[in-house]
Design a protein around this motif. Structure first.
Motif, PDB file in Angstrom:
ATOM      1  N   LYS A 192      29.018 -31.904  53.049  1.00 49.74           N
ATOM      2  CA  LYS A 192      28.274 -30.591  53.563  1.00 49.74           C
ATOM      3  C   LYS A 192      29.474 -29.827  54.061  1.00 49.74           C
ATOM      4  N   ARG A 193      30.791 -30.322  54.677  1.00 48.54           N
ATOM      5  CA  ARG A 193      31.475 -29.786  55.324  1.00 48.54           C
ATOM      6  C   ARG A 193      32.203 -28.704  54.388  1.00 48.54           C
ATOM      7  N   LEU A 194      32.122 -29.083  53.024  1.00 44.58           N
ATOM      8  CA  LEU A 194      32.652 -27.967  51.926  1.00 44.58           C
ATOM      9  C   LEU A 194      31.583 -26.988  51.309  1.00 44.58           C
ATOM     10  N   ALA A 195      30.498 -26.993  52.068  1.00 50.42           N
ATOM     11  CA  ALA A 195      29.414 -26.468  51.375  1.00 50.42           C
ATOM     12  C   ALA A 195      29.661 -24.949  51.352  1.00 50.42           C
ATOM     13  N   GLN A 196      30.249 -24.394  52.170  1.00 50.32           N
ATOM     14  CA  GLN A 196      30.618 -22.940  52.009  1.00 50.32           C
ATOM     15  C   GLN A 196      31.293 -22.455  51.014  1.00 50.32           C
ATOM     16  N   LEU A 197      32.077 -23.399  50.004  1.00 49.28           N
ATOM     17  CA  LEU A 197      32.938 -23.041  49.366  1.00 49.28           C
ATOM     18  C   LEU A 197      32.102 -23.201  48.044  1.00 49.28           C
ATOM     19  N   LEU A 198      30.998 -23.685  47.691  1.00 50.49           N
ATOM     20  CA  LEU A 198      30.501 -23.820  46.631  1.00 50.49           C
ATOM     21  C   LEU A 198      29.220 -22.971  46.469  1.00 50.49           C
ATOM     22  N   SER A 199      29.404 -22.333  45.066  1.00 49.41           N
ATOM     23  CA  SER A 199      28.147 -21.434  44.881  1.00 49.41           C
ATOM     24  C   SER A 199      26.628 -22.154  44.828  1.00 49.41           C
ATOM     25  N   SER A 200      26.729 -23.354  44.196  1.00 54.73           N
ATOM     26  CA  SER A 200      25.492 -24.370  44.155  1.00 54.73           C
ATOM     27  C   SER A 200      24.774 -24.275  45.476  1.00 54.73           C
ATOM     28  N   LEU A 201      25.733 -24.634  46.434  1.00 56.34           N
ATOM     29  CA  LEU A 201      25.110 -24.727  47.862  1.00 56.34           C
ATOM     30  C   LEU A 201      24.931 -23.517  48.465  1.00 56.34           C
ATOM     31  N   GLN A 202      25.333 -22.499  48.069  1.00 55.56           N
ATOM     32  CA  GLN A 202      25.130 -21.022  48.412  1.00 55.56           C
ATOM     33  C   GLN A 202      23.847 -20.471  47.943  1.00 55.56           C
ATOM     34  N   ILE A 203      23.725 -20.853  46.717  1.00 45.89           N
ATOM     35  CA  ILE A 203      22.300 -20.652  46.031  1.00 45.89           C
ATOM     36  C   ILE A 203      21.029 -21.361  46.825  1.00 45.89           C
ATOM     37  N   THR A 204      21.409 -22.555  47.015  1.00 49.24           N
ATOM     38  CA  THR A 204      20.440 -23.595  47.435  1.00 49.24           C
ATOM     39  C   THR A 204      20.054 -22.844  48.880  1.00 49.24           C
ATOM     40  N   TYR A 205      20.924 -22.393  49.792  1.00 50.78           N
ATOM     41  CA  TYR A 205      20.698 -21.975  50.799  1.00 50.78           C
ATOM     42  C   TYR A 205      19.675 -20.510  50.858  1.00 50.78           C
ATOM     43  N   TRP A 206      20.334 -20.011  49.857  1.00 54.52           N
ATOM     44  CA  TRP A 206      19.722 -18.575  49.600  1.00 54.52           C
ATOM     45  C   TRP A 206      18.171 -18.746  49.235  1.00 54.52           C
ATOM     46  N   VAL A 207      17.910 -19.603  48.381  1.00 50.17           N
ATOM     47  CA  VAL A 207      16.469 -19.808  47.710  1.00 50.17           C
ATOM     48  C   VAL A 207      15.755 -20.109  49.028  1.00 50.17           C
ATOM     49  N   GLU A 208      16.247 -21.406  49.897  1.00 55.46           N
ATOM     50  CA  GLU A 208      15.123 -21.972  50.767  1.00 55.46           C
ATOM     51  C   GLU A 208      14.950 -21.225  51.817  1.00 55.46           C
ATOM     52  N   HIS A 209      15.778 -19.968  52.211  1.00 51.70           N
ATOM     53  CA  HIS A 209      15.816 -18.958  53.182  1.00 51.70           C
ATOM     54  C   HIS A 209      14.740 -17.581  52.556  1.00 51.70           C
ATOM     55  N   HIS A 210      14.397 -17.688  51.253  1.00 51.47           N
ATOM     56  CA  HIS A 210      13.987 -16.366  50.843  1.00 51.47           C
ATOM     57  C   HIS A 210      12.607 -16.650  49.951  1.00 51.47           C
ATOM     58  N   PHE A 211      12.384 -18.015  49.649  1.00 47.13           N
ATOM     59  CA  PHE A 211      11.100 -18.379  49.062  1.00 47.13           C
ATOM     60  C   PHE A 211      10.355 -19.380  49.495  1.00 47.13           C
TER      61      PHE A 211
END
Length: 612
Positions: free
Chosen positions: A577-596
């Motif tokens: 998790k500590r590297l999550a901000q560096l990964l587009s896959s986790l950015q996408i996961t965060y975006w989906v979870e907060h918009h759908f």
């Protein structure tokens, strides 16, 4: 090749032809029996085969999905073989895996032919048997990773080098270069590990001038470059906007894949997107618990035989074909074995299938040569030591499964002791006892790996990290365990495809033709499981382990806005998790979870990207 093996040579003893055919038939039975029991085997590659049956572009690039979002993290030569089989016979585990098994039979046959040309039929048969019965060979020739084709190509290249040395043939040497080059577009730089041994053997042993040998090797190198580089050149020249993202790379470049994730990074451990390696690097890695039972049953004997053959051929003429074979196979064994032992990047025990032809060849060359010379005290001592060492090591490996087939240890010990005593005392024993002595030595040496191979064939294997032996090592992860998006140590989720509930399969099939991808999920194994379950393209966000920057958050948002993706299914990633901000896959996961809005389909949490 089958006709040549069946015909044999006019001067062969009567037992040779039936023995060779029996070896091939036994190998085929071992590799083909119950082949479909493992389902899709490695779903990652099976999904790519599925995609290749729907799209020639996916076939050429090795795309994971027929919508061509991203490729697998290897070049596609092995997928081409399986893809053509699936196009002809229909997509099934059998159409994918049968070519792998047949490659194993062909590899054993080619190994026999190579050794037979220089040594005796007995040497070829022993080499083929050792290779065929090594547990990791049984595993990988029943599996759909690229290793089966790589081994076949390299054995064929060794055969071509042998033919080239016989008559100083440019044609055969160029053929060897093309075969190794094709190995490169099978599993990249691993194919080149045999090149130093092949080149040195030809440079030392070919019966022609030094100048001509050098020119011929340059021609072979050029052929190798053509064989390995044509696909790389086409992919590099193809506009990135109209081809899939190169999986495993960090910049959508096949060159980055070659020299990074699948290249120098494997040696240094600094490959981008790495999630670690298997076992601690060191000279004894291959003899560790994790690797030992896979391929090392006869490697101690092979190393001893290699020393013996180097000594016995030390005064041979430069063009001596026996010494050339020692260089070819001994160099293969040492070069590849040391690389696997010392590399700090990603490595797995099943890679050791690449050692099995060389192990078989070196053991066979040494054993048959020393057996013929057993009137010599030194030859008897080396043979007895090899049998004793192999017996001791087999017992150590069998102790890794202490409750399994306990009687086998007793058998190995008794036959090994009989073999050692019989070889040591052979000058005072009657000649007619020689077959019994040889039989005891062979039984003690091959009983352990044969039992493990049979157990391997009887055990279904699936997932990314199969292991040979009597214990199931890779079991698909139930879909219910995958509902949590990201954890601190979730890499295991990325190594096995999910078991997809029928209700989710029906949801993915619903109006599938309206979408370019019926779903998106993090990790290629996740995507492969859902794709194989419903037959429609699934987008693998972040590639194999979720660390590829493909697609970016902006690209994913654009895809969703255009209505190209139906569902998003959360999945794990190999990075904390500590590297999550560096990964587009986790950015996408965060975006989906907060918009759908999430919903449950069966036991799986999904997000319908068409609801906003």
């Amino acid at each position: 090749m089958i006709r040549r093996l069946a015909r044999g040579r006019p001067d062969d003893p009567a037992w040779v032809r039936p023995s060779v055919l029996s070896l091939l038939a036994t190998t085929a039975l071992l590799y083909l029996w119950g082949l479909g029991s493992g389902g899709w085997a490695n779903s990652f590659y099976s999904a790519a085969v599925q995609a290749s049956t729907h799209s020639w572009k996916a076939f050429f690039f090795g795309s994971l999905d027929s919508a061509n979002a991203i490729t697998v993290d290897k070049p596609p030569a092995a997928l081409w073989v399986m893809g053509l089989s699936a196009r002809v016979f229909g997509l099934s585990s059998w159409s994918i895996l049968v070519p792998e098994a047949l490659m194993g039979v062909a590899s054993v046959g080619l190994l026999y032919l190579t050794l037979r040309r220089v040594f005796s039929p007995a040497a070829g048969l022993l080499a083929g048997a050792v290779m065929a019965l090594t547990p990791v060979a049984t595993l990988m020739f029943r599996f759909n990773n690229p290793d089966a084709l790589l081994v076949l190509l390299l054995v064929a290249a060794a055969y071509a080098v042998t033919r080239a040395i016989e008559v100083a043939s440019t044609r055969w040497l160029v053929a060897a270069g093309l075969l190794v080059g094709t190995g490169f577009i099978t599993k990249m730089l691993q194919a080149f590990l045999v090149v130093p041994a092949f080149g040195l053997a030809y440079l030392l042993a070919a019966d022609t001038s030094v100048k001509r040998r050098i020119v011929q090797l340059v021609a072979a190198a050029a052929a190798m470059l053509v064989g390995s580089g044509w696909w790389v050149a086409v992919v590099s020249a193809w506009p990135a906007s109209s081809r899939p993202y190169i999986g495993g790379s960090q910049d959508n470049s096949v060159l980055n894949l070659i020299f990074g994730y699948n290249g120098v990074g494997r040696l240094t451990g600094h490959e981008a997107g790495s999630v670690g390696h298997s076992g601690r690097p060191g000279l004894l890695r291959l003899f560790s618990l994790e690797y030992g039972t896979q391929a090392t049953w006869l490697i101690p004997a092979a190393l001893l035989m290699l020393v013996a053959m180097v000594w016995l051929t030390r005064r041979a003429p430069r063009t001596d074909p026996a010494r050339a074979q020692v260089i070819i196979w001994g160099g293969w064994l040492l070069g590849t074995g040391l690389t696997f032992s010392l590399m700090s990047g990603i490595t797995h025990p099943y890679y050791t299938v690449a050692l099995t032809p060389a192990t078989g060849a070196v053991v066979a060359i040494g054993a048959t040569t020393l057996w013929v010379r057993r009137e010599s005290a030194l030859a008897r001592a080396m043979l007895a030591a090899a049998v004793g060492l192999t017996t001791w090591w087999a017992v150590q490996l069998l102790d890794e499964t202490p409750t399994w087939q306990v009687w086998l240890r007793v058998c190995v010990l008794l036959t090994g002791a009989a073999g050692v005593v019989g070889i040591a005392c052979s000058p005072v024993l009657r000649q007619r006892l020689a077959p019994a002595i040889a039989g005891a030595a062979l039984l003690s040496s091959l009983a352990g790996p044969t039992a493990y191979s049979v157990a391997t064939a009887a055990t279904p294997h699936a997932g990314s990290l199969p292991m040979a032996g009597p214990v199931i090592s890779a079991v698909p992860v139930d879909d219910r365990e995958r509902s949590d998006a990201i954890t601190d140590n979730p890499y295991f989720e990325l190594l096995n495809a999910p078991t997809v509930a029928p209700s989710l399969t029906r949801a993915l099939d619903d109006h599938a033709s309206r979408f370019r991808w019926v779903a998106a999920t993090v990790g290629s194994e996740n995507a492969a499981g859902y794709q194989l379950a419903n037959g429609n393209p699934v987008l693998a966000v972040g590639g194999y382990n979720g660390t590829d920057p493909a697609p970016t958050l902006a690209q994913f948002q654009s895809m969703a806005a255009r209505g190209e993706i139906h569902y998003f299914i959360p999945g794990g990633t190999g990075i904390p998790k500590r590297l999550a901000q560096l990964l587009s896959s986790l950015q996408i996961t965060y975006w989906v979870e907060h918009h759908f809005r999430p919903e449950s389909v069966g036991h799986t949490r999904v997000y319908d990207l068409t609801e906003n």
